[in-house]
Design an enzyme around this catalytic site. Structure first.
Site, PDB file in Angstrom:
ATOM      1  N   ARG A  48       0.865  -1.175   0.000  1.00  0.00           N
ATOM      2  CA  ARG A  48       0.000   0.000   0.000  1.00  0.00           C
ATOM      3  C   ARG A  48       0.902   1.226   0.000  1.00  0.00           C
ATOM      4  NH1 ARG A  48      -2.495   0.244   6.228  1.00  0.00           N
ATOM      5  NH2 ARG A  48      -0.538   0.730   7.271  1.00  0.00           N
ATOM      6  N   GLU A  94      -1.291  -8.331   7.763  1.00  0.00           N
ATOM      7  CA  GLU A  94      -1.725  -8.011   9.118  1.00  0.00           C
ATOM      8  C   GLU A  94      -2.400  -9.191   9.823  1.00  0.00           C
ATOM      9  OE1 GLU A  94      -2.235  -3.171   8.776  1.00  0.00           O
ATOM     10  OE2 GLU A  94      -4.044  -4.398   8.910  1.00  0.00           O
ATOM     11  N   GLU A 145      -8.479   4.291  15.006  1.00  0.00           N
ATOM     12  CA  GLU A 145      -7.987   2.940  15.305  1.00  0.00           C
ATOM     13  C   GLU A 145      -7.445   2.938  16.731  1.00  0.00           C
ATOM     14  OE1 GLU A 145      -5.140   1.560  12.442  1.00  0.00           O
ATOM     15  OE2 GLU A 145      -6.317   2.247  10.724  1.00  0.00           O
ATOM     16  N   ASN A 205      -5.925   6.990   3.819  1.00  0.00           N
ATOM     17  CA  ASN A 205      -5.656   6.345   5.108  1.00  0.00           C
ATOM     18  C   ASN A 205      -4.209   6.611   5.493  1.00  0.00           C
ATOM     19  OD1 ASN A 205      -6.513   4.260   7.263  1.00  0.00           O
ATOM     20  ND2 ASN A 205      -4.538   3.478   6.537  1.00  0.00           N
ATOM     21  N   GLU A 206      -4.043   7.287   6.635  1.00  0.00           N
ATOM     22  CA  GLU A 206      -2.710   7.527   7.190  1.00  0.00           C
ATOM     23  C   GLU A 206      -1.760   8.151   6.165  1.00  0.00           C
ATOM     24  OE1 GLU A 206      -2.611   4.103  10.675  1.00  0.00           O
ATOM     25  OE2 GLU A 206      -1.623   3.670   8.759  1.00  0.00           O
ATOM     26  N   TRP A 242       2.699  -6.823  11.934  1.00  0.00           N
ATOM     27  CA  TRP A 242       2.656  -7.431  10.623  1.00  0.00           C
ATOM     28  C   TRP A 242       3.464  -8.724  10.665  1.00  0.00           C
ATOM     29  CZ3 TRP A 242       3.278  -3.129   6.353  1.00  0.00           C
ATOM     30  CH2 TRP A 242       2.234  -2.201   6.500  1.00  0.00           C
TER      31      TRP A 242
END
Length: 684
Positions: free
Chosen positions: A112, A365, A315, A150-151, A323
């Site tokens: 990602r 994950e 979160e 995201n992030e 991970w």
């Protein structure tokens, strides 16, 4: 008008990925969420290949059913725009969207965040998928808000594709207009780096000395990345605000090379954060004396609060984390998940979503555990989450909208953070001193804020605080020094550490005595300075005239020279060739005072200064607490809640000199009280 984090109730929920599970499981999952007291779920942020399986072909039926079913169970939905994970058809057809490393290696599909923000094609495709999603769900009664991407800047926060070099060049042309101004700002006369044509200008690239670009270029690189990231997010925010005006917009993060304050001001209703308290132990505690471990996460939450006084935790850690190949965090002990949830709430969260509902059975994950294990059977984390849900259903409405009360702030700014990534003569010191001050404040049960000093910061924002701690601001504009002087003159107390004030906004050193722009504020000059980096024995400071009162003078020493009659020497160096020279000074200025501490702060020195200032816990008159318990206060127009969090596995002995009621249980508490291991009280 910005929308609030929560309006009618505290929002507690969980991250859920319907694309990961058979549809036959959804209804049971939603039923159990509702029974546990959850009110909100997040989904969609990694599902681009589901929404658009091939270019221009959009399929929403799976998420239509997932969102409709959640709505029937009373669960609100936060939708993520899926731009953190471009699908394979996109990166294959348009390889120019991929990110490139400093060394020129193109990052390929398979994880990602492998894209760059500058690619015109990627921006076009991100706008299109966002527009399609907003058109589909912008008026859906079950969707309450949006998370952009995201992030942002997680995993990687530097970008070197052709598009990035082009965008950087355009950004510089807007900033400096002429090459003459650019050359002046970057000091390119040094080592014959001067540019004669804009085509010669790039982001930093490999040099004979690895990773050693022009330092002024490197500082502008970080500023560019931040502006470029915000402009990327703005494309999506504008679409969402236009097509989903009743739904709020946020994003989650707090990552490097991003001015999250500016992004929130421009684009978001409020800021969101991902709270993993065990990161403190994994990444920060190894070489630290007397670490706070998971309690240290409160410093990060204080920084989040500087962006949004009330915020969302998108979160919240709910299990062991990691991970396949990194971040092997142990399982939270019984009570710790609840403790960490209230840690977030005590620091200003009005919405908390656990990550995640059920641990993934595939992908990177598979060890980033959620509330439910793979087997989907009841476990203690489910029971703990249920307790939290029941508690917040009862008390949450009382808490939402209340703000943290703090009379001291640790001051930061983005320029020094970004400049300090490269400049080892001041960069590492800020993070060390922040933690040491936080430890001192925590152990004295003094709540603090983190305040980011910006060009838009006003005197009113500073005068909220009795004390400001600004540890090592190497870069200081004259305008900043003037604002700080106004704060001091009206009665504020300002504390600097070594390496203060000697650089201008470009990162170039002033041609005047250190501490440069802060010289008049401090009433001292720096006679000499030296690193303490293993080439000499550790140095010490003697406080006052007490031979026995000695603390370490860590990492770097400024040897001070008193310039003003208003300066009092509070400590002198007790060792090395500058023994007896001033190390700590206090300058009375107007109604206030300015301290200069000539080293990098440690907990002991920070505690000494607090004692000299007479600064005490706001609960000093009615509460005795052991070191292991954190105190935070949330205050509203007519409410005042004191959060007590025990980070020790063993019970903590408290003494209440006044009767207080615990909001969680309704019980009256006074006198001696035992707070269970990892326990929480909310007193009023």
């Amino acid at each position: 008008m910005k929308k609030p984090v929560a309006k009618e109730q505290f929002e507690l929920g969980v991250c859920y990925y319907p694309e990961h599970w058979p549809e036959s499981m959804w209804e049971d999952d939603y039923r159990r969420m509702s029974e546990m007291g959850f009110t909100i779920i997040r989904m969609g942020e990694f599902a681009w290949s589901i929404f658009e399986p091939e270019e221009g072909v959009f399929q929403f039926d799976r998420f239509d059913r997932a969102i409709d079913l959640a709505h029937r169970y009373g669960l609100k939905v936060v939708l993520g725009t899926p731009t953190a994970t471009p699908p394979a058809w996109l990166t294959s057809k348009y390889p120019e969207v991929l990110n490139v490393t400093y060394e020129g290696v193109t990052l390929q599909h398979g994880m990602r965040r492998h894209y760059n923000y500058s690619s015109p094609k990627y921006r076009e495709l991100c706008a299109r998928i966002t527009d399609q999603l907003a058109s589909q769900y912008g008026t859906h009664p079950g969707v309450v808000g949006w998370q952009i991407d995201n992030e942002l800047n997680c995993e990687i926060n530097v970008f070197y594709s052709d598009s990035d070099h082009n965008a950087f060049r355009e950004w510089l042309q807007r900033k400096y207009v002429t090459l003459e101004e650019l050359n002046n700002a970057w000091g390119t006369v040094f080592w014959s780096q001067s540019y004669s044509d804009w085509s010669q200008v790039y982001l930093p690239r490999p040099t004979p000395s690895p990773n050693q670009p022009n330092p002024h270029q490197a500082l502008d690189e970080k500023r560019f990345i931040s502006d470029n990231t915000i402009s990327f997010a703005k494309i999506q925010a504008d679409i969402l605000h236009a097509k989903a005006p009743q739904q709020w917009v946020t994003t989650n993060g707090l990552f490097g090379h991003l001015d999250s304050h500016e992004m929130t001001d421009q684009l978001l209703d409020f800021f969101s954060y991902d709270s993993y308290p065990q990161f403190s132990s994994i990444f920060h505690d190894a070489a630290e004396d007397n670490p706070l471990r998971d309690r240290n996460w409160g410093l990060s939450l204080s920084a989040v609060r500087s962006i949004s006084p009330n915020f969302c935790i998108m979160e919240q850690q709910s299990g062991p984390g990691g991970w396949v190949n990194r971040m092997n965090m142990p399982s939270p002990k019984p009570g710790q998940m609840r403790l960490w949830t209230y840690q977030s709430i005590a620091h200003g969260a009005d919405m908390v979503l656990f990550f995640r509902w059920r641990t993934a059975t595939m992908g990177n994950e598979i060890y980033w555990h959620g509330i439910n294990d793979y087997h989907n059977q009841p476990n203690r984390r489910v029971r703990e989450a249920t307790q939290i849900g029941q508690e917040l259903a009862a008390i949450g409405k009382s808490i939402i909208g209340t703000r943290i009360q703090a009379n001291i702030a640790i001051v930061r700014d983005y320029d020094n953070e970004w400049d300090g990534e490269y400049d080892v003569w001041h960069g590492p010191f800020m993070w060390q001193s922040n933690k040491e001050w936080f430890k001192a404040l925590q152990r004295k049960h003094i709540p603090n804020d983190v305040l980011y000093l910006r060009k838009t910061t006003t005197l009113e924002e500073l005068t909220r605080y009795e004390v400001l701690v600004y540890p090592h601001p190497a870069i200081m504009r004259d305008e900043t020094a003037s604002l700080l002087d106004q704060y001091v003159q009206q009665g504020g107390k300002l504390i600097f550490g070594c390496r203060t004030g000697y650089k201008d906004e470009r990162g170039q050193c002033y041609m005047k005595p250190f501490p440069g722009a802060a010289k008049d504020l401090c009433g001292i000059t720096v006679e000499e300075f030296t690193m303490i980096n293993g080439t000499r024995l550790p140095t010490t400071i003697r406080w006052g005239d007490k031979p026995e009162d000695i603390t370490g003078a860590d990492s770097f020493n400024d040897i001070l020279h008193v310039e003003a009659d208003s300066v009092q020497v509070m400590g002198t160096y007790a060792s090395d060739y500058y023994a007896g020279k001033p190390a700590v000074t206090r300058n009375i200025r107007g109604k206030g005072e300015v301290w200069y501490y000539g080293a990098v702060f440690n907990e002991q020195a920070s505690t000494r200064i607090l004692d000299y200032l007479g600064f005490q816990s706001p609960a000093e008159s009615w509460l005795e607490l052991p070191d292991s318990v954190e105190l935070q206060i949330r205050e509203g127009d007519s409410s005042h809640y004191t959060f007590l969090l025990n980070y020790n596995e063993e019970p903590a002995a408290l003494v209440l000199k006044e009767e207080k009621r615990d909001l969680l249980t309704g019980k009256i508490i006074s006198g001696a009280h035992s707070l269970e291991g990892f326990g929480v009280l909310v007193l009023y």
